[in-house]
Each structure stands twice: as C-alpha cells, then as structure tokens.
Design a protein around this motif. Structure first.
Motif, mmCIF file in Angstrom:
data_model
loop_
_atom_site.group_PDB
_atom_site.id
_atom_site.type_symbol
_atom_site.label_atom_id
_atom_site.label_comp_id
_atom_site.label_asym_id
_atom_site.label_seq_id
_atom_site.Cartn_x
_atom_site.Cartn_y
_atom_site.Cartn_z
ATOM 1 N N LEU A 64 -0.997 -20.007 15.815
ATOM 2 C CA LEU A 64 -1.057 -20.778 17.042
ATOM 3 C C LEU A 64 -0.817 -22.254 16.733
ATOM 4 O O LEU A 64 -1.202 -22.744 15.674
ATOM 5 N N THR A 65 -0.181 -22.966 17.663
ATOM 6 C CA THR A 65 0.027 -24.406 17.545
ATOM 7 C C THR A 65 -0.745 -25.081 18.669
ATOM 8 O O THR A 65 -0.428 -24.893 19.840
ATOM 9 N N LEU A 66 -1.769 -25.851 18.302
ATOM 10 C CA LEU A 66 -2.597 -26.545 19.265
ATOM 11 C C LEU A 66 -2.208 -28.013 19.303
ATOM 12 O O LEU A 66 -1.967 -28.624 18.260
ATOM 13 N N ALA A 67 -2.146 -28.592 20.488
ATOM 14 C CA ALA A 67 -1.751 -29.990 20.669
ATOM 15 C C ALA A 67 -2.897 -30.737 21.327
ATOM 16 O O ALA A 67 -3.554 -30.225 22.243
ATOM 17 N N GLU A 68 -3.139 -31.970 20.850
ATOM 18 C CA GLU A 68 -4.188 -32.835 21.397
ATOM 19 C C GLU A 68 -3.591 -34.195 21.672
ATOM 20 O O GLU A 68 -3.025 -34.827 20.793
ATOM 21 N N GLU A 69 -3.723 -34.668 22.915
ATOM 22 C CA GLU A 69 -3.197 -35.972 23.298
ATOM 23 C C GLU A 69 -4.225 -37.041 23.016
ATOM 24 O O GLU A 69 -5.424 -36.843 23.230
ATOM 25 N N ASP A 70 -3.753 -38.200 22.497
ATOM 26 C CA ASP A 70 -4.646 -39.328 22.230
ATOM 27 C C ASP A 70 -5.081 -39.975 23.539
ATOM 28 O O ASP A 70 -4.315 -40.046 24.468
ATOM 29 N N ARG A 91 -0.975 -35.115 18.886
ATOM 30 C CA ARG A 91 -1.253 -34.561 17.566
ATOM 31 C C ARG A 91 -1.247 -33.036 17.656
ATOM 32 O O ARG A 91 -1.843 -32.472 18.564
ATOM 33 N N LYS A 92 -0.588 -32.408 16.723
ATOM 34 C CA LYS A 92 -0.467 -30.957 16.726
ATOM 35 C C LYS A 92 -1.105 -30.384 15.463
ATOM 36 O O LYS A 92 -1.060 -30.994 14.400
ATOM 37 N N ALA A 93 -1.687 -29.211 15.623
ATOM 38 C CA ALA A 93 -2.315 -28.505 14.507
ATOM 39 C C ALA A 93 -1.918 -27.036 14.587
ATOM 40 O O ALA A 93 -1.945 -26.434 15.660
#
Length: 198
Positions: free
Chosen positions: A192-198, A78-80
């Motif tokens: 900024l683009t932040l990514a979070e792995e499930d 998921r990216k924000a």
C-alpha cells in the motif's frame, strides 16, 4: 637637578610633558565613553556613536546577506509504502460478525417496511382476488395468497436468511484471513502507498 615630585593635583614635575589619563573600561551596564581630540568636529546631536570596530558591511552586501532563501513549497505530500503481511483471524472474525449482523438487521427492517407499504397500497388484496378468479371461487379450489405471503411467514423467512447470512459471512471472512496469511508468506503481502499532506 633632581626632578620635582608630582603634586597632589596629579600634575607632572618640572619640565615633564603632561600625559592624558588612560581610558578606563566602562563598568557593566554603561556604554563606552567617546573621546575627541582637540579640533575634531563633533557629530550632530542625536547621532549614535559606538566603540571603534570593524567597518559595517556595505548596504548591498547586507541586503544580499539578509535575503531570505526560497520559500518552502506549499501542499507538499509525503508518501510511505507499507506492506500488509498478516491479517489477524480473530480481529477479522469479530469485524465480519458485526458487519454481517448489521446487514442482517437492515435486511429484516427493510423487508418489514416493504411488506407494510405493499399492504397499505392494497397490492396483496388485488393479487388475492386475481388468484381466486383464476383458480376458482369455491372454497375447495381457491388459493389464499396470504397463507404464503403473510407478514408472519415473510418475517420468519427473512430472519432465517439473515441468520444464515451472518454465519456464512463470518466464516468466509475468517477463512479468507487464513488464506491471505498463507499467501502473504510466499508473496510478501499487499503493498500500500499512503500519502500525508503537510
């Protein structure tokens, strides 16, 4: 001829046909009893019988209905996208002060270790003897190298550089925070683009 009243056994009157008793609903917690007509074959022993209801779906239809859907993808990210619109100058000043102080302490300790290592290897003694031979052996014309690169003088000079470094880095970082806030007011800030792995 008047009809004869029913007897105590519940039988019908003269000439009347006997009616089977109505099936009573089973009490709560019990299964509904199953009745069979005369001449109907009974199911084998151990067969589960239930109340009459809609026909069970075919095996193929039931298997198709119970078929699980497609599995969720593994490792979905998921990216924000966030935007840094303001940097607090006070927090920037505190962080930069602590970082510059740590750098200053590291510089002082590294200089002391380096000087002790060179002195243990005899580098200063060889340089001092070479310098005396070049400048002269008499006491008036000779130059003592330790007067310039002694431990006390080196550490004092390194400490002065570390203090100036702390002051300059803290001031420049705080000034940079003010400049960034002014520029972010016109451009919207850094995205900024932040990514979070499930």
């Amino acid at each position: 001829m008047p009809p004869v009243a029913a007897g105590p056994g519940g039988g019908g009157g003269y000439g009347s046909a006997s009616q089977p008793p109505a099936q009573q609903p089973a009490p709560a917690g019990f299964s509904t009893p199953t009745t069979y007509t005369k001449g109907q074959p009974t199911p084998p022993r151990g067969t589960r019988t239930g109340p009459p209801g809609p026909a069970a779906p075919a095996a193929g239809a039931g298997a198709a209905a119970r078929r699980p859907g497609p599995a969720a993808p593994v490792g979905r990210v998921r990216k924000a996208r966030l935007r840094v619109t303001k940097a607090d100058p006070w927090s920037v000043m505190k962080v930069s002060f602590l970082l510059s102080l740590a750098v200053g302490v590291v510089v002082i300790v590294a200089t002391a270790v380096l000087w002790m290592t060179l002195d243990a290897l005899g580098v200063f003694d060889s340089l001092a003897s070479t310098l005396k031979e070049v400048t002269g052996n008499d006491s008036t014309g000779s130059v003592d190298l330790m007067d310039y690169v002694g431990f006390g003088k080196v550490m004092m000079f390194t400490t002065l550089i570390a203090v100036v470094d702390v002051v300059l880095m803290t001031a420049l970082a705080t000034l940079s925070a003010f400049i960034y806030n002014t520029a972010a007011g016109f451009t919207g800030g850094i995205e900024l683009t932040l990514a979070e792995e499930d």
